[in-house]
Design a protein around this motif. Structure first.
Motif, PDB file in Angstrom:
ATOM      1  N   ASN A 171       0.831  -1.201   0.000  1.00  0.00           N
ATOM      2  CA  ASN A 171       0.000   0.000   0.000  1.00  0.00           C
ATOM      3  C   ASN A 171       0.876   1.266   0.000  1.00  0.00           C
ATOM      4  O   ASN A 171       1.477   1.616   1.023  1.00  0.00           O
ATOM      5  CB  ASN A 171      -0.913   0.004   1.236  1.00  0.00           C
ATOM      6  CG  ASN A 171      -1.914   1.164   1.170  1.00  0.00           C
ATOM      7  OD1 ASN A 171      -1.540   2.307   0.944  1.00  0.00           O
ATOM      8  ND2 ASN A 171      -3.184   0.837   1.335  1.00  0.00           N
ATOM      9  N   PRO A 172       0.931   1.987  -1.133  1.00  0.00           N
ATOM     10  CA  PRO A 172       1.828   3.154  -1.251  1.00  0.00           C
ATOM     11  C   PRO A 172       1.484   4.276  -0.276  1.00  0.00           C
ATOM     12  O   PRO A 172       2.394   4.925   0.253  1.00  0.00           O
ATOM     13  CB  PRO A 172       1.627   3.631  -2.690  1.00  0.00           C
ATOM     14  CG  PRO A 172       0.778   2.620  -3.366  1.00  0.00           C
ATOM     15  CD  PRO A 172       0.191   1.712  -2.354  1.00  0.00           C
ATOM     16  N   VAL A 173       0.174   4.498   0.010  1.00  0.00           N
ATOM     17  CA  VAL A 173      -0.210   5.622   0.880  1.00  0.00           C
ATOM     18  C   VAL A 173       0.326   5.410   2.289  1.00  0.00           C
ATOM     19  O   VAL A 173       0.950   6.286   2.896  1.00  0.00           O
ATOM     20  CB  VAL A 173      -1.744   5.791   0.907  1.00  0.00           C
ATOM     21  CG1 VAL A 173      -2.133   6.955   1.814  1.00  0.00           C
ATOM     22  CG2 VAL A 173      -2.266   6.013  -0.502  1.00  0.00           C
ATOM     23  N   VAL A 174       0.133   4.180   2.826  1.00  0.00           N
ATOM     24  CA  VAL A 174       0.613   3.898   4.191  1.00  0.00           C
ATOM     25  C   VAL A 174       2.139   4.039   4.243  1.00  0.00           C
ATOM     26  O   VAL A 174       2.703   4.589   5.199  1.00  0.00           O
ATOM     27  CB  VAL A 174       0.180   2.480   4.625  1.00  0.00           C
ATOM     28  CG1 VAL A 174       0.753   2.140   5.990  1.00  0.00           C
ATOM     29  CG2 VAL A 174      -1.330   2.411   4.676  1.00  0.00           C
ATOM     30  N   ALA A 175       2.809   3.583   3.178  1.00  0.00           N
ATOM     31  CA  ALA A 175       4.269   3.697   3.145  1.00  0.00           C
ATOM     32  C   ALA A 175       4.677   5.157   3.226  1.00  0.00           C
ATOM     33  O   ALA A 175       5.580   5.526   3.995  1.00  0.00           O
ATOM     34  CB  ALA A 175       4.810   3.062   1.864  1.00  0.00           C
ATOM     35  N   VAL A 180       6.978  10.012   6.069  1.00  0.00           N
ATOM     36  CA  VAL A 180       6.883  11.442   6.399  1.00  0.00           C
ATOM     37  C   VAL A 180       6.739  11.636   7.911  1.00  0.00           C
ATOM     38  O   VAL A 180       7.306  12.557   8.497  1.00  0.00           O
ATOM     39  CB  VAL A 180       5.704  12.087   5.643  1.00  0.00           C
ATOM     40  CG1 VAL A 180       5.472  13.519   6.097  1.00  0.00           C
ATOM     41  CG2 VAL A 180       5.981  12.043   4.141  1.00  0.00           C
ATOM     42  N   GLY A 181       5.994  10.706   8.539  1.00  0.00           N
ATOM     43  CA  GLY A 181       5.747  10.821   9.981  1.00  0.00           C
ATOM     44  C   GLY A 181       7.028  10.798  10.796  1.00  0.00           C
ATOM     45  O   GLY A 181       7.067  11.293  11.928  1.00  0.00           O
ATOM     46  N   LEU A 182       8.077  10.244  10.228  1.00  0.00           N
ATOM     47  CA  LEU A 182       9.307  10.142  11.011  1.00  0.00           C
ATOM     48  C   LEU A 182      10.345  11.213  10.675  1.00  0.00           C
ATOM     49  O   LEU A 182      11.424  11.251  11.249  1.00  0.00           O
ATOM     50  CB  LEU A 182       9.903   8.744  10.841  1.00  0.00           C
ATOM     51  CG  LEU A 182       9.059   7.703  11.584  1.00  0.00           C
ATOM     52  CD1 LEU A 182       9.421   6.306  11.168  1.00  0.00           C
ATOM     53  CD2 LEU A 182       9.211   7.862  13.093  1.00  0.00           C
ATOM     54  N   ALA A 183      10.020  12.108   9.723  1.00  0.00           N
ATOM     55  CA  ALA A 183      10.972  13.154   9.333  1.00  0.00           C
ATOM     56  C   ALA A 183      11.391  14.064  10.497  1.00  0.00           C
ATOM     57  O   ALA A 183      12.568  14.432  10.603  1.00  0.00           O
ATOM     58  CB  ALA A 183      10.404  13.980   8.194  1.00  0.00           C
ATOM     59  N   PRO A 184      10.430  14.423  11.415  1.00  0.00           N
ATOM     60  CA  PRO A 184      10.841  15.329  12.507  1.00  0.00           C
ATOM     61  C   PRO A 184      11.993  14.765  13.333  1.00  0.00           C
ATOM     62  O   PRO A 184      12.786  15.515  13.900  1.00  0.00           O
ATOM     63  CB  PRO A 184       9.584  15.449  13.368  1.00  0.00           C
ATOM     64  CG  PRO A 184       8.467  15.045  12.485  1.00  0.00           C
ATOM     65  CD  PRO A 184       9.005  14.091  11.487  1.00  0.00           C
ATOM     66  N   ALA A 185      12.073  13.424  13.399  1.00  0.00           N
ATOM     67  CA  ALA A 185      13.134  12.812  14.202  1.00  0.00           C
ATOM     68  C   ALA A 185      14.511  13.260  13.706  1.00  0.00           C
ATOM     69  O   ALA A 185      15.397  13.581  14.494  1.00  0.00           O
ATOM     70  CB  ALA A 185      13.017  11.290  14.139  1.00  0.00           C
ATOM     71  N   LEU A 186      14.648  13.311  12.393  1.00  0.00           N
ATOM     72  CA  LEU A 186      15.939  13.669  11.817  1.00  0.00           C
ATOM     73  C   LEU A 186      16.330  15.089  12.211  1.00  0.00           C
ATOM     74  O   LEU A 186      17.443  15.347  12.675  1.00  0.00           O
ATOM     75  CB  LEU A 186      15.859  13.537  10.297  1.00  0.00           C
ATOM     76  CG  LEU A 186      17.188  13.623   9.573  1.00  0.00           C
ATOM     77  CD1 LEU A 186      18.125  12.517  10.023  1.00  0.00           C
ATOM     78  CD2 LEU A 186      16.973  13.533   8.072  1.00  0.00           C
ATOM     79  N   VAL A 187      15.368  16.013  12.064  1.00  0.00           N
ATOM     80  CA  VAL A 187      15.643  17.415  12.388  1.00  0.00           C
ATOM     81  C   VAL A 187      16.035  17.545  13.858  1.00  0.00           C
ATOM     82  O   VAL A 187      17.024  18.200  14.209  1.00  0.00           O
ATOM     83  CB  VAL A 187      14.387  18.274  12.088  1.00  0.00           C
ATOM     84  CG1 VAL A 187      14.622  19.725  12.462  1.00  0.00           C
ATOM     85  CG2 VAL A 187      14.015  18.138  10.621  1.00  0.00           C
ATOM     86  N   ALA A 188      15.264  16.882  14.728  1.00  0.00           N
ATOM     87  CA  ALA A 188      15.523  17.005  16.168  1.00  0.00           C
ATOM     88  C   ALA A 188      16.888  16.418  16.530  1.00  0.00           C
ATOM     89  O   ALA A 188      17.641  16.999  17.316  1.00  0.00           O
ATOM     90  CB  ALA A 188      14.422  16.291  16.946  1.00  0.00           C
ATOM     91  N   GLU A 189      17.229  15.283  15.957  1.00  0.00           N
ATOM     92  CA  GLU A 189      18.512  14.643  16.302  1.00  0.00           C
ATOM     93  C   GLU A 189      19.691  15.480  15.831  1.00  0.00           C
ATOM     94  O   GLU A 189      20.709  15.568  16.503  1.00  0.00           O
ATOM     95  CB  GLU A 189      18.589  13.242  15.664  1.00  0.00           C
ATOM     96  CG  GLU A 189      17.613  12.240  16.249  1.00  0.00           C
ATOM     97  CD  GLU A 189      18.107  11.630  17.560  1.00  0.00           C
ATOM     98  OE1 GLU A 189      19.192  12.024  18.033  1.00  0.00           O
ATOM     99  OE2 GLU A 189      17.389  10.776  18.120  1.00  0.00           O
ATOM    100  N   ILE A 190      19.547  16.103  14.654  1.00  0.00           N
ATOM    101  CA  ILE A 190      20.639  16.936  14.134  1.00  0.00           C
ATOM    102  C   ILE A 190      20.853  18.132  15.059  1.00  0.00           C
ATOM    103  O   ILE A 190      21.988  18.487  15.390  1.00  0.00           O
ATOM    104  CB  ILE A 190      20.307  17.425  12.701  1.00  0.00           C
ATOM    105  CG1 ILE A 190      20.259  16.223  11.772  1.00  0.00           C
ATOM    106  CG2 ILE A 190      21.259  18.503  12.233  1.00  0.00           C
ATOM    107  CD1 ILE A 190      21.440  15.978  10.939  1.00  0.00           C
ATOM    108  N   VAL A 277      -3.357  -0.959  12.520  1.00  0.00           N
ATOM    109  CA  VAL A 277      -4.819  -0.918  12.465  1.00  0.00           C
ATOM    110  C   VAL A 277      -5.281  -1.053  11.009  1.00  0.00           C
ATOM    111  O   VAL A 277      -6.171  -1.831  10.683  1.00  0.00           O
ATOM    112  CB  VAL A 277      -5.352   0.399  13.098  1.00  0.00           C
ATOM    113  CG1 VAL A 277      -6.836   0.607  12.786  1.00  0.00           C
ATOM    114  CG2 VAL A 277      -5.114   0.379  14.607  1.00  0.00           C
ATOM    115  N   TRP A 278      -4.572  -0.308  10.114  1.00  0.00           N
ATOM    116  CA  TRP A 278      -4.955  -0.388   8.695  1.00  0.00           C
ATOM    117  C   TRP A 278      -4.765  -1.821   8.173  1.00  0.00           C
ATOM    118  O   TRP A 278      -5.627  -2.367   7.489  1.00  0.00           O
ATOM    119  CB  TRP A 278      -4.111   0.592   7.874  1.00  0.00           C
ATOM    120  CG  TRP A 278      -4.374   0.397   6.401  1.00  0.00           C
ATOM    121  CD1 TRP A 278      -5.380   0.971   5.672  1.00  0.00           C
ATOM    122  CD2 TRP A 278      -3.690  -0.498   5.526  1.00  0.00           C
ATOM    123  NE1 TRP A 278      -5.360   0.511   4.378  1.00  0.00           N
ATOM    124  CE2 TRP A 278      -4.329  -0.391   4.259  1.00  0.00           C
ATOM    125  CE3 TRP A 278      -2.612  -1.374   5.675  1.00  0.00           C
ATOM    126  CZ2 TRP A 278      -3.900  -1.112   3.154  1.00  0.00           C
ATOM    127  CZ3 TRP A 278      -2.193  -2.091   4.571  1.00  0.00           C
ATOM    128  CH2 TRP A 278      -2.848  -1.964   3.308  1.00  0.00           C
TER     129      TRP A 278
END
Ligand SMILES: Nc1ncnc2c1ncn2[C@@H]1O[C@H](COP(=O)(O)OP(=O)(O)OP(=O)(O)O)[C@@H](O)[C@H]1O
Length: 607
Positions: A171-175, A180-190, A277-278
């Motif tokens: 399923n491309p949408v869930v992927a 995208v949901g994990l992008a903030p992690a990168l910014v915060a760690e940097i 859940v999906w």
């Protein structure tokens, strides 16, 4: 060049620009080990995805009844499991080898760079010391960690791409949402990495002082005063105070990290739960196969943990590059003594050394130490420098050796400005006994031989120098003679350690200087300060013979020692107060005459 001190976009970009130099260093250090390490890393990257894919094929073959697909999937799964068992150990071995090779090369480059700093000013700059300390640690580990970071990031990106491909096929949408949901992690760690690098720079002076106080408490030279004056508690407290300041700054960054990690953990859990859940809903609706569910769940958790590792990897690599920037800064540090583009050849001294209107201070915000000194040291003569403590005598000697350049005016060798000749050639023509000479924890022979590295194993010359300095009988009595280690810290069975007295060390240092007796200029800064009266008399007559016809500069507070000099120069507050020979200066009845009479009166009174 501005270097990273832990903040700012420009300095971050500078740090990232270190990837190229770090990689080049790695390739120069061990190209073959690095290639093997890269190959195993890439193979490692493909394994998890391959396993997921083989498992999916296996389950689909079983549930769909297309059993011809079963054997290749089963063989693939077995091979992938075998590789997964073998490759990590091989990878660790190769990684360690790469790390050692890069560490050796980086350390060698660092010390080559510090040896190129031909003056003393940089080494006396505390900020340079802070950087050097970080560079020493970073030089040992950062280049290999940067390579690790790049390889590891590549490996994780490859693995991640595989998992994303599996997810997209389901399923491309869930992927997309999961990514995208994990992008903030990168910014915060940097951002955290930058904070941590800034903190390490800020606590460096405290750590340096802490180490200094810690070493003092167990140092052999300090042990006598520490015990007698009861200093241990004072310095233990000071050590702990520095430690507490450094700990407080570390704690602040740790606290920030804790909050960030908790937030990121929560976010990743929400994304994972949503996807599950999906997946369950889709399974109930019969939209995906059994193999599809297994692949989806495995790829989703795999992607989550790979993304987490990737973010950690990138932030670690960024931190490593920030630290590596200190190493690059040391390597790029220019010598404090400008190098002449085409140094003039410097020949044997024929006429003499001339100081013309020499002004000098150690730093622009400090007082002048030399103030307009005009002086000639004629070839074949002995010039003595005398004066009160702090008058500038040793500083003048350091300018003669070009350990610093004058702030104004010039020092010239047969008319050639010292700034226009090669500093190595100049120093090869000088023999010096510094006031604060070194006592090396090496053998007696090496302690003397260091005076002329080319003669380190020339025993007859070493014996001759030791005899001239009056230390030969003492050395010969040592357990292993000239091969005795003059240290209690580094002794071993073959070279039992021994310690010398202060005066004996001074004679040994004098022997080291005598090994350079074929040089054009001999400088002796307080050569007999620690010697007994008999030793001093012996040294004096030895020196007289040694100096005959040679150009020499002699500093001594014992005016009896300098009375035979051709010219005696009295320095006062960085200026030449008077000069002449002993008789002339006594007749002038100035500072020299006053000091000489003062010393003579001391001996008279004692009779
Ligand atoms: N590395 C240094 N950095 C800053 N100041 C220095 C340094 N070395 C010496 N000084 C200062 O320069 C002045 C002259 O010192 P110098 O060692 O040349 O005197 P000196 O005449 O040899 O004294 P002494 O008879 O005590 O050996 C002193 O005030 C000293 O504090």
């Amino acid at each position: 060049m501005k270097h990273v001190e832990g903040g700012g976009v420009a300095s971050s970009l500078r740090a990232v620009s270190g990837i190229g130099p770090a990689l080049r260093l790695a390739v120069r250090s061990c190209p073959w080990w690095l290639a093997a390490n890269t190959a195993t890393t890439l193979a490692n990257a493909a394994l998890p995805v391959a396993s997921v894919w083989f498992l999916k094929s296996l389950l689909d073959a079983l549930t769909s009844g297309h059993l011809h697909g079963f054997p290749p999937a089963a063989v693939g799964l077995v091979l992938a499991s075998l590789a997964a068992a073998v490759l990590p150990a091989l990878s660790t071995y190769l990684h360690n080898e790469v790390e050692r090779a890069i560490g050796r090369r980086a350390q060698s480059d660092l010390y080559l760079a510090t040896a190129r700093l031909s003056g003393l000013a940089r080494l006396e700059d505390p900020a340079f010391h802070d950087r050097l300390q970080l560079a020493q640690t970073a030089g040992r580990s950062s280049p290999s960690q940067a390579v690790d970071g790049i390889l590891g990031t590549g490996q994780l990106v490859l693995t991640l791409t595989g998992f994303v491909a599996v997810l997209v096929s389901v399923n491309p949408v869930v992927a997309g949402v999961a990514l995208v949901g994990l992008a903030p992690a990168l910014v915060a760690e940097i951002a955290l990495s930058r904070k941590r690098a800034g903190m390490l720079w800020a606590i460096n002076p405290h750590q340096r002082r802490e180490q200094f106080y810690a070493q003092l408490q167990t140092s052999i030279p300090a042990a006598k005063e520490f015990r007698l004056l009861g200093l241990s508690e004072l310095f233990r407290q000071r050590m702990l105070r520095e430690r507490r300041v450094a700990d407080a700054q570390q704690r602040r960054v740790d606290g920030r990290e804790l909050v960030t990690q908790l937030g990121l953990g929560l976010l990743s859990m929400v994304v994972l739960c949503g996807a599950l859940v999906w997946a369950l809903g889709a399974a109930v609706r019969g939209e995906i196969s059994v193999g599809g569910i297994s692949a989806f769940v495995a790829a989703m958790t795999g992607m989550q943990s790979t993304l987490g590792s990737l973010v950690a990897r990138i932030s670690l690599a960024y931190h490593v590059l920030l630290m590596y920037d200190h190493y690059r800064a040391v390597l790029a540090t220019r010598s404090d003594l400008p190098v002449a583009p085409a140094p003039a050849p410097i020949g044997p001294l024929r006429e003499g050394i001339t100081l013309r209107d020499v002004w000098f201070r150690y730093a622009p915000d400090q007082d002048w130490v030399l103030r307009g000194v005009d002086l000639t040291i004629p070839h074949g003569r002995t010039v003595a420098l005398v004066g009160l403590n702090g008058a500038g005598k040793s500083t003048l000697v350091k300018l003669l050796c070009r350990l610093y350049d004058p702030s104004r005016g010039s020092v010239s060798w047969d008319g050639k400005d010292l700034r226009d000749v090669s500093v190595d050639e100049l120093r090869a023509r000088i023999g010096v006994l510094f006031q604060d000479y070194m006592s090396y924890e090496l053998s007696a022979a090496e302690n003397i031989g260091l005076g002329d590295v080319a003669s380190m194993s020339d025993r007859p010359r070493i014996h001759a120098a030791a005899t001239r300095a009056g230390i030969a009988p003492v050395v010969e009595e040592l357990p292993h003679g000239y091969d005795t280690m003059l240290s209690k810290s580094f002794k071993d069975d073959e070279s039992a350690g021994a310690l010398l007295s202060g005066g004996q060390w001074q004679r040994l240092a004098l022997a080291r200087t005598y090994l350079r007796d074929r040089r054009d200029l001999l400088i002796l800064d307080e050569p007999s300060s620690g010697l007994d009266a008999q030793a001093e008399a012996e040294i004096q007559s030895g020196l007289r013979r040694h100096r005959a016809g040679a150009t020499s500069v002699l500093i001594s507070h014992r005016l009896g020692t300098v009375r035979e000099a051709d010219v005696i120069v009295v320095l006062r507050d960085g200026r030449i107060a008077e000069q002449g020979d002993h008789a002339e200066l006594l007749a002038a009845d100035g500072e020299y005459a006053r000091l000489f009479r003062l010393q003579a009166a001391g001996y008279e009174a004692a009779r």
